[in-house]
Every structure is written in C-alpha cells, then in structure tokens.
Design a protein around this motif. Structure first.
Motif, mmCIF file in Angstrom:
data_model
loop_
_atom_site.group_PDB
_atom_site.id
_atom_site.type_symbol
_atom_site.label_atom_id
_atom_site.label_comp_id
_atom_site.label_asym_id
_atom_site.label_seq_id
_atom_site.Cartn_x
_atom_site.Cartn_y
_atom_site.Cartn_z
ATOM 1 N N UNK A 10 -14.105 -4.259 -10.824
ATOM 2 C CA UNK A 10 -13.941 -3.736 -9.425
ATOM 3 C C UNK A 10 -13.107 -2.355 -9.538
ATOM 4 N N UNK A 11 -13.310 -1.441 -8.381
ATOM 5 C CA UNK A 11 -12.731 -0.350 -8.201
ATOM 6 C C UNK A 11 -11.843 -0.125 -6.922
ATOM 7 N N UNK A 12 -10.766 0.575 -7.183
ATOM 8 C CA UNK A 12 -9.982 0.882 -5.859
ATOM 9 C C UNK A 12 -10.082 2.436 -5.384
ATOM 10 N N UNK A 13 -9.366 2.477 -4.344
ATOM 11 C CA UNK A 13 -9.292 3.914 -3.683
ATOM 12 C C UNK A 13 -8.382 4.882 -4.674
ATOM 13 N N UNK A 14 -7.380 4.272 -5.470
ATOM 14 C CA UNK A 14 -6.507 5.184 -6.014
ATOM 15 C C UNK A 14 -6.158 4.316 -7.285
ATOM 16 N N UNK A 15 -5.240 4.782 -8.179
ATOM 17 C CA UNK A 15 -4.568 3.960 -9.314
ATOM 18 C C UNK A 15 -3.804 3.191 -8.905
ATOM 19 N N UNK A 34 -6.833 0.557 -11.748
ATOM 20 C CA UNK A 34 -5.373 0.438 -11.438
ATOM 21 C C UNK A 34 -4.470 0.762 -12.775
ATOM 22 N N UNK A 35 -3.313 1.323 -12.489
ATOM 23 C CA UNK A 35 -2.420 1.368 -13.439
ATOM 24 C C UNK A 35 -2.235 0.020 -13.928
ATOM 25 N N UNK A 36 -2.188 -0.093 -15.316
ATOM 26 C CA UNK A 36 -1.794 -1.287 -16.166
ATOM 27 C C UNK A 36 -2.823 -2.270 -15.790
ATOM 28 N N UNK A 39 -3.813 1.124 -6.340
ATOM 29 C CA UNK A 39 -4.522 0.073 -5.196
ATOM 30 C C UNK A 39 -4.809 -1.026 -6.217
ATOM 31 N N UNK A 40 -4.208 -2.002 -5.860
ATOM 32 C CA UNK A 40 -4.200 -3.530 -6.577
ATOM 33 C C UNK A 40 -4.552 -4.531 -5.608
ATOM 34 N N UNK A 41 -4.614 -4.265 -4.030
ATOM 35 C CA UNK A 41 -5.520 -5.175 -3.209
ATOM 36 C C UNK A 41 -6.438 -4.085 -2.310
ATOM 37 N N UNK A 42 -7.192 -4.921 -1.573
ATOM 38 C CA UNK A 42 -8.195 -4.195 -0.924
ATOM 39 C C UNK A 42 -8.952 -3.309 -1.488
ATOM 40 N N UNK A 59 -2.161 -15.558 -6.097
ATOM 41 C CA UNK A 59 -3.305 -14.560 -5.305
ATOM 42 C C UNK A 59 -3.219 -13.340 -6.063
ATOM 43 N N UNK A 60 -2.145 -12.715 -6.862
ATOM 44 C CA UNK A 60 -2.440 -11.522 -7.081
ATOM 45 C C UNK A 60 -1.760 -10.882 -8.506
ATOM 46 N N UNK A 61 -0.870 -11.781 -9.117
ATOM 47 C CA UNK A 61 -0.114 -11.313 -10.320
ATOM 48 C C UNK A 61 -1.058 -11.884 -11.531
ATOM 49 N N UNK A 62 -0.780 -10.738 -12.595
ATOM 50 C CA UNK A 62 -1.773 -11.105 -14.008
ATOM 51 C C UNK A 62 -1.382 -12.445 -14.650
ATOM 52 N N UNK A 63 -0.536 -13.194 -14.369
ATOM 53 C CA UNK A 63 -0.241 -14.124 -14.965
ATOM 54 C C UNK A 63 -0.512 -15.601 -14.062
#
Length: 361
Positions: free
Chosen positions: A47-52, A155-157, A54-57, A200-204
């Motif tokens: 996936x790709x986001x609008x900025x670095x 995204x960053x990281x 962007x981690x949702x949307x 819903x969203x965390x890397x772990x």
C-alpha cells in the motif's frame, strides 16, 4: 617460447594450486541458497499513503511484486527469489474463489524441485483466514509463510520490508520444513491455526494469545520453541485440486437480545453451514434455538463457536449438542471454524464426522 627455471616453475604451480584450493574451500563454505517464490496478493504491505506519516486512510494494494522485491535488496542474501502477482486486492475482498486459485497455485509450485518454499504477501484483515485455509489444503511439507504489514510501504518505520525479509528467510530455512503454514510478523513466528489479528493498527497486532507463538526470528535465524500438535498440510484429508467452489457457510454473531432474523436470512440464502459465534462458551439464546434446530433438521450443519476469542467451546456444555446434532468448535475462532466447516462439507454432512474433524485440525 618461455623458459622457466625449475624453482620458478614449481613456485608458479604451487601458487596456482593454493588459489584453486582456496576458491574450492570458499565455494564449499558458502551456504547454498534456497529458491523462494513470492506470491503477491496486495494488502497494506503493498500500500501507499499520501505522505510519510500516513498510517491510516492509505490505499492498499498499489505496489506490484517486483517493486516489493526491489525494495528489499537484502533478500538476495538469504534466498534466490522470484515473484508472481496472483491478485492485487485489499484482503477484506478475499473470496473463496481467491483461496482456491491461490491454493492450487501453491500446490503446483511446491511440487516443483526448483521451489524450496513460498512466501505470500497478504493484507492483514483476513491473513489469518487465508493462512488456515492453506494449512488445511497445501499438500507439501515445504515451508509456506504468510506475511503482511500494518503500515503502508510509504510510511515512516514501515514494517513491511523487514517482515518480508524475515518471511523469505523463514521460507528458505530447513527448520521450517514440516511445521505447517506459518505467519511471520513483527519478528515472530506463528502457526496458521492459532494466530489472530488483535489490534486495528499497531505493528504488534498478530498474536497467538492463548496457545503461544512458535518462535522468533532473530539474527537472521528462525528459532522454534513450539510446534502445533494439530494435523495440517500433507496429513489432512482435504483435496481441493478439482474443486471449483466451496459450500456456503455463514457466521451468526451472538449478543444480548439476539433474535433469529440474520440466521433465517442466511438459511433462506442457501447456507449449507452456520457458525454460531455465541456469547461465553458458545451459549445459545432461547429465541434462536428453534431456528437453529429447524435448520439442522433441514440439513444445514450448525457449529457452536464463541465470540470470546479464547478457550475451548465444550461439547454438551452450554447446549445439548448430542440432542441438537450440533458441532462444537473446540478452540477455533468463528472465522476459522467457518473455513474448516466449508472444507468438511466437501466430504460429508454427518455431524459426528465433522466433530471429529474439529478435534483433529
């Protein structure tokens, strides 16, 4: 014509011999890399986001498999990697037809002598379901590893690149042979049957909260501490080689003040099986029991699961399964119980046989 003194000649020969033997030793010492095929299906890892930041949307499934591989040049150090783009979808859109196509391709590839393992990049929303489906229908002991990401590639990281590296390393490892279908996320190794997305969203997010993960990936090496005792892959009775579709199985969710409307709609729509994701130990509300019982008498198989997420659903615990001719889901969550029931229904409609399968797989 050149003339050499004997001493010089022997010195040259000795030097050449040393260089030759050094090269032979170096080649012998260098580990032979396994051949790993990456099957890409889309998801957040692509996936790709609008900025670095962007981690949702973000937009899932925009990056192709070749770009995924190019983004992690370190893959070449752990395996000979090739890639195929099987699908390019967000995983909430994964269907039974997608599963059959993917599983058949996996089985074809694993039957080839030049394929040592497979990595499947996948969206995280239904990754655990695809992993369990493959765990039941793959007919090889060679490693199959599913991997995804909780953050898009921009995204960053971003967690995708390291997750992918670990997955390829695991798929190329002799230690992973015969362990069933695996999930590699967040430096951890999980069994397909037991892992779930828990956040819903965390890397772990991916955890095997109750039965425990299988191991870690650390320092470019997988470490296994547990293995699954349930039958999988080559030891299952399921064969999808000639299947073009799977029986319709739907999930009915239990809650306070529950009525039979959703159940009746599923039955009317042709459901061959129902997973009742009940409260507590798979409890059944009084309002729903008549419809469940009637559906079973008409041939629909009913499996009692639990919405709780942990624990065994006890047969004849919160309902008289013997009398009702229902099946208890054991420790499978509702979404995985659905997968096993679909495959079970390709073999039989007998509830006792299906109960055996739930205690086997």
């Amino acid at each position: 014509m050149l003339h050499h003194k004997p001493a010089q000649f022997f010195t040259v020969v000795a030097t050449m011999f040393v260089l030759f033997t050094s090269n032979v030793r170096a080649e012998a010492a260098a580990p032979k890399l396994g051949n790993v095929t990456i099957l890409a299906t889309g998801g957040t890892i692509a996936g790709t986001g609008a900025s670095s930041t962007t981690t949702i949307g973000y937009t899932a499934a925009t990056v192709g498999v070749e770009r995924l591989i190019q983004a992690v040049p370190e893959l070449a150090k752990v395996a000979n990697v090739t890639g195929e783009q099987v699908f390019q979808i967000a995983s909430e859109n994964m269907s039974n037809e997608h599963w059959l196509t993917l599983a058949k391709r996996v089985n074809v590839l694993l039957a080839q002598s030049n394929v040592d393992g497979i990595v499947i990049t996948h969206g995280t929303d239904t990754l655990e379901e695809t992993a369990y489906f493959l765990d039941l229908v793959v007919k090889s002991k060679k490693p199959v590893v599913l991997v995804g990401a909780m953050r898009p590639s921009t995204a960053l990281s971003a967690d995708g690149p390291l997750n992918l590296y670990n997955a390829v390393l695991l798929a190329a490892s002799a230690d992973a042979v015969g362990k069933g279908v695996l999930v590699a996320m967040n430096d951890q190794i999980h069994a397909a049957r037991d892992v779930s997305k828990t956040n819903t969203s965390t890397p772990d997010s991916f955890k095997t909260t109750e039965l425990g993960m299988l191991g870690y990936i650390q320092g470019n090496k997988p470490y296994f501490y547990h293995v699954s005792s349930r039958k999988h892959t080559t030891d299952t009775e399921f064969d999808i080689s000639n299947l073009q579709s799977l029986p319709q199985v739907d999930i009915v969710y239990g809650y306070a003040n529950m009525g039979p409307a959703a159940l009746n709609a599923f039955i009317a729509a042709g459901a061959k099986g129902i997973i009742h994701a009940g409260v507590g130990d798979g409890s059944l509300a009084h309002k729903v029991v008549p419809s469940l019982s009637a559906a079973r008498k008409q041939g629909t198989v009913i499996v009692r699961a639990s919405r709780v997420g942990q624990g065994i659903v006890a047969r004849n615990g919160e309902a008289n399964d013997d009398e009702l001719d229902f099946v208890a889901a054991d420790t499978l969550n509702p979404q995985k119980a659905r997968i096993l029931l679909m495959l079970a229904l390709t073999k039989t409609g007998n509830s006792k046989e299906i109960q055996r399968m739930f205690y086997t797989y």
